[in-house]
Scaffold this motif. Structure first.
Motif, PDB file in Angstrom:
ATOM      1  N   VAL A  53       0.867  -1.215   0.169  1.00  0.00           N
ATOM      2  CA  VAL A  53      -0.152  -0.168   0.002  1.00  0.00           C
ATOM      3  C   VAL A  53       0.979   1.334   0.296  1.00  0.00           C
ATOM      4  O   VAL A  53       0.551   2.063  -0.810  1.00  0.00           O
ATOM      5  N   ALA A  54       1.934   1.162   0.927  1.00  0.00           N
ATOM      6  CA  ALA A  54       2.579   2.411   0.972  1.00  0.00           C
ATOM      7  C   ALA A  54       3.505   2.739  -0.536  1.00  0.00           C
ATOM      8  O   ALA A  54       3.514   3.743  -1.059  1.00  0.00           O
ATOM      9  N   TYR A  55       3.808   1.455  -1.272  1.00  0.00           N
ATOM     10  CA  TYR A  55       4.573   1.770  -2.394  1.00  0.00           C
ATOM     11  C   TYR A  55       3.444   2.149  -3.612  1.00  0.00           C
ATOM     12  O   TYR A  55       4.044   2.470  -4.539  1.00  0.00           O
ATOM     13  N   GLU A  61       3.705  11.232  -0.761  1.00  0.00           N
ATOM     14  CA  GLU A  61       2.634  10.313   0.133  1.00  0.00           C
ATOM     15  C   GLU A  61       3.497   9.237   0.540  1.00  0.00           C
ATOM     16  O   GLU A  61       3.733   9.056   1.597  1.00  0.00           O
ATOM     17  N   ARG A  62       4.206   8.572  -0.418  1.00  0.00           N
ATOM     18  CA  ARG A  62       4.937   7.445  -0.087  1.00  0.00           C
ATOM     19  C   ARG A  62       6.099   7.735   0.658  1.00  0.00           C
ATOM     20  O   ARG A  62       6.451   7.139   1.944  1.00  0.00           O
ATOM     21  N   PHE A  63       6.985   8.777   0.640  1.00  0.00           N
ATOM     22  CA  PHE A  63       7.749   9.333   1.167  1.00  0.00           C
ATOM     23  C   PHE A  63       7.497   9.487   2.827  1.00  0.00           C
ATOM     24  O   PHE A  63       8.211   8.797   3.751  1.00  0.00           O
ATOM     25  N   TYR A  78      11.075  15.573   9.338  1.00  0.00           N
ATOM     26  CA  TYR A  78      10.847  16.090   7.925  1.00  0.00           C
ATOM     27  C   TYR A  78      11.536  17.522   7.868  1.00  0.00           C
ATOM     28  O   TYR A  78      11.814  17.712   6.509  1.00  0.00           O
ATOM     29  N   MET A  79      12.298  17.911   8.736  1.00  0.00           N
ATOM     30  CA  MET A  79      13.158  19.141   8.667  1.00  0.00           C
ATOM     31  C   MET A  79      14.308  18.688   7.747  1.00  0.00           C
ATOM     32  O   MET A  79      14.847  17.788   7.962  1.00  0.00           O
ATOM     33  N   ALA A  94      -1.462  11.929   2.600  1.00  0.00           N
ATOM     34  CA  ALA A  94      -0.814  10.660   2.626  1.00  0.00           C
ATOM     35  C   ALA A  94      -1.558   9.856   3.729  1.00  0.00           C
ATOM     36  O   ALA A  94      -1.664   8.550   3.434  1.00  0.00           O
ATOM     37  N   TYR A  95      -2.088  10.381   4.837  1.00  0.00           N
ATOM     38  CA  TYR A  95      -2.650   9.612   5.742  1.00  0.00           C
ATOM     39  C   TYR A  95      -4.008   9.191   5.262  1.00  0.00           C
ATOM     40  O   TYR A  95      -4.431   7.934   5.481  1.00  0.00           O
TER      41      TYR A  95
END
Length: 102
Positions: A53-55, A61-63, A78-79, A94-95
């Motif tokens: 699902v992630a890929y 979004e994947r990142f 994320y910074m 993404a969520y």
């Protein structure tokens, strides 16, 4: 509980379950700690499904899902990659997409 709080909570639970399942699969495959076949297959299915699902998500979004679910990162990881407003905007999508696909 707001929708975004609920989604963050769900993502954290999924991440914990994924990481635990990944550890069990790795330990079983490495003969460090054997588990019964049913538990091993369930954990392997969880790992494969979350990763698939992630890929399947778009690149940004994947990142985010890779970092927060698959790697289990928390805080301001994320910074250096995204600005704060961009991170929150992309994280929301993404969520939503990740949870809908699961």
């Amino acid at each position: 509980m707001s929708r975004s709080s609920k989604e963050r909570f769900e993502i954290e639970l999924i991440s914990r379950g994924y990481l635990q399942s990944k550890r069990i699969v790795k330990e079983h495959q490495s003969n460090i700690k054997r588990v019964n076949t049913e538990k091993y297959n369930l954990c392997r299915t969880i790992v494969e499904h979350v990763e698939n699902v992630a890929y399947s998500l778009d690149e940004t979004e994947r990142f985010i899902i890779e970092k927060e679910v698959i790697e289990g990162r928390r805080g301001k990881w994320y910074m250096g990659y995204l600005t704060r407003p961009s991170y929150y905007r992309y994280r929301k999508e993404a969520y939503k997409d990740f949870l809908n696909c699961l």
